[in-house]
Design a protein around this motif. Structure first.
Motif, PDB file in Angstrom:
ATOM      1  N   GLN A 290      -0.692 -24.774  33.737  1.00 53.18           N
ATOM      2  CA  GLN A 290      -0.848 -26.178  33.361  1.00 53.18           C
ATOM      3  C   GLN A 290      -1.659 -26.312  32.073  1.00 53.18           C
ATOM      4  O   GLN A 290      -1.327 -27.115  31.198  1.00 53.18           O
ATOM      5  N   GLU A 291      -2.707 -25.513  31.936  1.00 53.90           N
ATOM      6  CA  GLU A 291      -3.518 -25.554  30.717  1.00 53.90           C
ATOM      7  C   GLU A 291      -2.693 -25.127  29.506  1.00 53.90           C
ATOM      8  O   GLU A 291      -2.787 -25.742  28.432  1.00 53.90           O
ATOM      9  N   LEU A 292      -1.912 -24.105  29.663  1.00 54.54           N
ATOM     10  CA  LEU A 292      -1.083 -23.625  28.553  1.00 54.54           C
ATOM     11  C   LEU A 292      -0.014 -24.639  28.186  1.00 54.54           C
ATOM     12  O   LEU A 292       0.214 -24.923  27.011  1.00 54.54           O
ATOM     13  N   ARG A 293       0.650 -25.184  29.192  1.00 55.93           N
ATOM     14  CA  ARG A 293       1.686 -26.187  28.924  1.00 55.93           C
ATOM     15  C   ARG A 293       1.109 -27.387  28.197  1.00 55.93           C
ATOM     16  O   ARG A 293       1.676 -27.861  27.200  1.00 55.93           O
ATOM     17  N   ASP A 294      -0.020 -27.893  28.665  1.00 59.67           N
ATOM     18  CA  ASP A 294      -0.597 -29.111  28.098  1.00 59.67           C
ATOM     19  C   ASP A 294      -1.141 -28.891  26.697  1.00 59.67           C
ATOM     20  O   ASP A 294      -1.320 -29.855  25.950  1.00 59.67           O
ATOM     21  N   ALA A 295      -1.394 -27.640  26.322  1.00 58.61           N
ATOM     22  CA  ALA A 295      -1.923 -27.349  24.990  1.00 58.61           C
ATOM     23  C   ALA A 295      -0.823 -27.010  23.984  1.00 58.61           C
ATOM     24  O   ALA A 295      -1.120 -26.731  22.813  1.00 58.61           O
ATOM     25  N   THR A 296       0.426 -27.032  24.414  1.00 61.75           N
ATOM     26  CA  THR A 296       1.524 -26.719  23.494  1.00 61.75           C
ATOM     27  C   THR A 296       1.494 -27.664  22.302  1.00 61.75           C
ATOM     28  O   THR A 296       1.444 -28.884  22.482  1.00 61.75           O
ATOM     29  N   PRO A 297       1.501 -27.145  21.087  1.00 58.78           N
ATOM     30  CA  PRO A 297       1.473 -28.022  19.911  1.00 58.78           C
ATOM     31  C   PRO A 297       2.604 -29.044  19.950  1.00 58.78           C
ATOM     32  O   PRO A 297       3.755 -28.707  20.229  1.00 58.78           O
ATOM     33  N   GLN A 298       2.256 -30.292  19.685  1.00 61.10           N
ATOM     34  CA  GLN A 298       3.228 -31.381  19.808  1.00 61.10           C
ATOM     35  C   GLN A 298       4.436 -31.158  18.906  1.00 61.10           C
ATOM     36  O   GLN A 298       5.566 -31.458  19.284  1.00 61.10           O
ATOM     37  N   HIS A 299       4.199 -30.622  17.711  1.00 57.62           N
ATOM     38  CA  HIS A 299       5.319 -30.501  16.776  1.00 57.62           C
ATOM     39  C   HIS A 299       6.308 -29.404  17.174  1.00 57.62           C
ATOM     40  O   HIS A 299       7.363 -29.275  16.569  1.00 57.62           O
ATOM     41  N   TRP A 300       5.997 -28.615  18.219  1.00 55.40           N
ATOM     42  CA  TRP A 300       6.990 -27.674  18.718  1.00 55.40           C
ATOM     43  C   TRP A 300       8.191 -28.408  19.288  1.00 55.40           C
ATOM     44  O   TRP A 300       9.271 -27.854  19.390  1.00 55.40           O
ATOM     45  N   ALA A 301       7.996 -29.641  19.712  1.00 53.62           N
ATOM     46  CA  ALA A 301       9.088 -30.441  20.265  1.00 53.62           C
ATOM     47  C   ALA A 301       9.315 -31.704  19.456  1.00 53.62           C
ATOM     48  O   ALA A 301       9.907 -32.661  19.936  1.00 53.62           O
ATOM     49  N   TYR A 302       8.859 -31.728  18.218  1.00 59.97           N
ATOM     50  CA  TYR A 302       8.933 -32.938  17.403  1.00 59.97           C
ATOM     51  C   TYR A 302      10.331 -33.184  16.877  1.00 59.97           C
ATOM     52  O   TYR A 302      10.995 -32.268  16.399  1.00 59.97           O
ATOM     53  N   GLU A 303      10.772 -34.425  16.954  1.00 63.88           N
ATOM     54  CA  GLU A 303      12.018 -34.847  16.331  1.00 63.88           C
ATOM     55  C   GLU A 303      11.680 -35.953  15.344  1.00 63.88           C
ATOM     56  O   GLU A 303      11.367 -37.075  15.735  1.00 63.88           O
ATOM     57  N   GLY A 304      11.700 -35.629  14.086  1.00 62.34           N
ATOM     58  CA  GLY A 304      11.261 -36.577  13.076  1.00 62.34           C
ATOM     59  C   GLY A 304      12.340 -37.554  12.659  1.00 62.34           C
ATOM     60  O   GLY A 304      13.482 -37.496  13.104  1.00 62.34           O
ATOM     61  N   ASP A 305      11.975 -38.464  11.798  1.00 61.88           N
ATOM     62  CA  ASP A 305      12.914 -39.425  11.243  1.00 61.88           C
ATOM     63  C   ASP A 305      14.049 -38.699  10.548  1.00 61.88           C
ATOM     64  O   ASP A 305      13.831 -37.768   9.774  1.00 61.88           O
TER      65      ASP A 305
END
Length: 562
Positions: A290-305
């Protein structure tokens, strides 16, 4: 010897499959739970519906926990030989970024499901479809696409379906120099790809017990599941594990090398507070999932404009979770050109991948589209916006939002996948088909309720929705009820299932559909199959457009990853 014992068990199991599933006199098959054998012993499933057996949650690898976290999957331990494994519960999903709860998730997630009519009909040697789910390589599960087993019933039980879990986000793709030093491969990352290959090894050893033909296994996946298909085609470890491949809206950019991903991986180390630790790996292994999952950098799943950063001609590399590590996955384009994993292939995309229902865009006219392009590419040479507008002006004059979604798809997915198909057709002796799904939903689909904007065009996942007949997943129709298909939607779904089954069972698509290279002038001239109610083969679909985009600099740096 153990080898002879295995052979004897195989012979006994085959005999049990032939005689042990027969109904008792005066009974229906569904009166008793379906049973099958495996190399680890007998399993008992349940009836998903009359005639369709479901064997759920069969382990194909050891739980990737403790010292097995961030390691290639290990062989699964067998249950006691005198025990029948109860394959009656859906496996828990691998840790997901979409949920911050622990419900329904576990690091112990390497299980698969098998759906077959064989225990009821005693059918043998059926083609096998192995489903790989999508979710940006950070989310997904065997149940994420709904009742995918509908495809078995829709194909009159003439196929065996396997659906598997594989590790995601940091658990499936983290690369670090420290991990590379302890990994037997000498590299790190791509554990999710290895999980899929381990499941395919299980299929090769066991699917015959479920009525499947281990010599006719076709892998198919959508979105990041399609990306995994492309990764398998670039992996030496895939050879011999499957005999056909179908990539649906896969990401064509798989160019990030191990050295770059090792740097990207430091962001997670910092996120969980292990960057100052004396022993980084000891600190990382001590963290809960859970700690590892919650610390995943947001931009690893980022979908930009506009999906990609087109506002600068030299974008910052987006983290490619599936990487070309040089061992498990080799450079994709070179692997296709060399025919590394030479099997019949369909590489398919959607005409309007990004149609998510945008109310403002639905009101656009041609002037709005022209202004958008000029603004989006304002930091590029002036000719770039001019050339792009020229390519899409005719579409924008009719439907400006349709023009936008085409530009988006072409830039990010369609052109890149066309390039991959052309390369594969040069390197493969097996047929390679390039396809674009062009069937519009018969009615507007409201993914977020009728008070919001609808989807109108062939969007991301529309193909799988129609093929699996999971209509409620699409959203609502105008009366607020779950989407109910019109005959054209149903027929389009039949077309997709028929073509997938043809590839799985015969290794080719029926004529008059033509492979990408079956045209004079290839590779400069090539075929594309347009998938609608009836499929048609056309020559040079969007070739000029893709050439223009590539020439102005919208190359593989702007293609989808993950």
């Amino acid at each position: 010897t153990s080898h002879m014992a295995r052979k004897l068990f195989l012979a006994i199991a085959l005999l049990a499959l032939a005689i042990g599933v027969r109904s008792r006199p005066g009974s229906k098959p569904e009166d008793y739970p379906p049973r099958a054998s495996t190399m680890c012993g007998p399993v008992e499933g349940l009836w998903d519906r009359p005639g369709l057996a479901a064997f759920l949650g069969i382990p194909f690898a050891e739980a990737p926990v403790g010292e097995l976290r961030w390691m290639p999957p290990a062989n699964s331990s067998c249950w006691p030989f005198n025990i029948t494994f109860q394959a009656t519960k859906q496996p828990l999903a691998c840790p997901q970024l979409s949920s911050k709860t622990s419900d329904g998730q576990s690091e112990d997630c390497l299980y698969l499901n098998v759906f077959t009519t064989a225990p009821a009909t005693q059918a043998q040697n059926l083609p096998v479809l192995v489903w790989i789910y999508g979710g940006g390589s950070v989310d997904g599960s065997t149940t994420g696409y709904g009742d995918i087993q509908n495809i078995v019933s829709s194909l009159n039980g003439q196929v065996v379906l396997v659906a598997l879990n594989y590790r995601l986000n940091s658990f499936g793709y983290l690369a670090l120099h420290e991990l590379s030093l302890r990994d037997p491969r000498g590299v790190s990352g791509n554990y999710g790809v290895l999980d899929i290959q381990k499941a395919l090894m299980w299929v090769q050893s066991n699917i015959v017990f479920f009525g499947g033909d281990p010599g006719r296994v076709t892998v198919f996946g959508q979105s990041s599941g399609g990306t995994q298909i492309l990764a398998l085609l670039a992996s030496p470890g895939s050879r011999g594990l499957f005999h056909g491949a179908i990539s649906l809206s896969g990401s064509p950019n798989m160019s990030m090398p191990l050295s770059v991903m090792e740097v990207q991986g430091r962001q997670l180390v910092v996120g969980v507070g292990c960057d100052k630790a004396t022993n980084v790996l000891e600190c990382m292994y001590a963290k809960t999932w859970q700690e590892l999952r919650d610390a995943t950098p947001q931009h690893w799943a980022y979908e930009g404009d506009f999906d990609v950063d087109t506002q600068t001609p030299n974008p910052v590399p987006f983290p490619g979770l599936v990487i070309a590590d040089g061992v498990t996955v080799l450079p994709l384009e070179d692997s296709l050109l060399r025919g590394l994993v030479d099997v019949p292939v369909i590489i398919a995309t959607m005409q309007c991948e990004g149609d998510a229902g945008d109310a403002e865009m639905a009101r656009w006219n041609a002037s709005n589209f022209t202004a958008f392009v000029k603004h989006q590419f304002r930091n590029w040479p002036a000719r770039v916006a001019t050339l792009i507008n020229e390519q899409y002006q005719a579409l924008a004059d009719t439907r400006a939002d349709f023009a936008y979604y085409n530009l988006d798809s072409d830039t990010c997915v369609t052109c890149g996948n066309a390039r991959l198909a052309v390369l594969a057709a040069q390197g493969f002796s097996s047929p390679v088909y390039l396809a674009v799904n062009t069937h519009w939903p018969a009615k507007k689909i409201y993914p977020n309720g009728v008070s919001n904007a609808p989807k109108e065009y062939p969007y991301h996942t529309w193909d799988s929705t129609c093929a699996f007949q999971t209509w409620a997943r699409a959203g609502e129709q105008e009366d607020g009820k779950p989407y109910q298909p019109e005959p054209s939607d149903e027929t389009y779904g039949v077309t997709l299932r028929t073509l997938w089954f043809a590839l799985a069972s015969t290794g080719k698509l029926p004529e008059p559909i033509q492979p990408v290279n079956a045209v004079q002038g290839f590779p400069y001239v090539y075929n594309t199959v347009l998938l609608d109610v009836l499929p048609t083969t056309v020559t040079n679909y969007k070739t000029a457009t893709c050439n223009t985009l590539y020439d102005v600099g919208l190359d593989e740096r702007f293609w989808w990853v993950n």
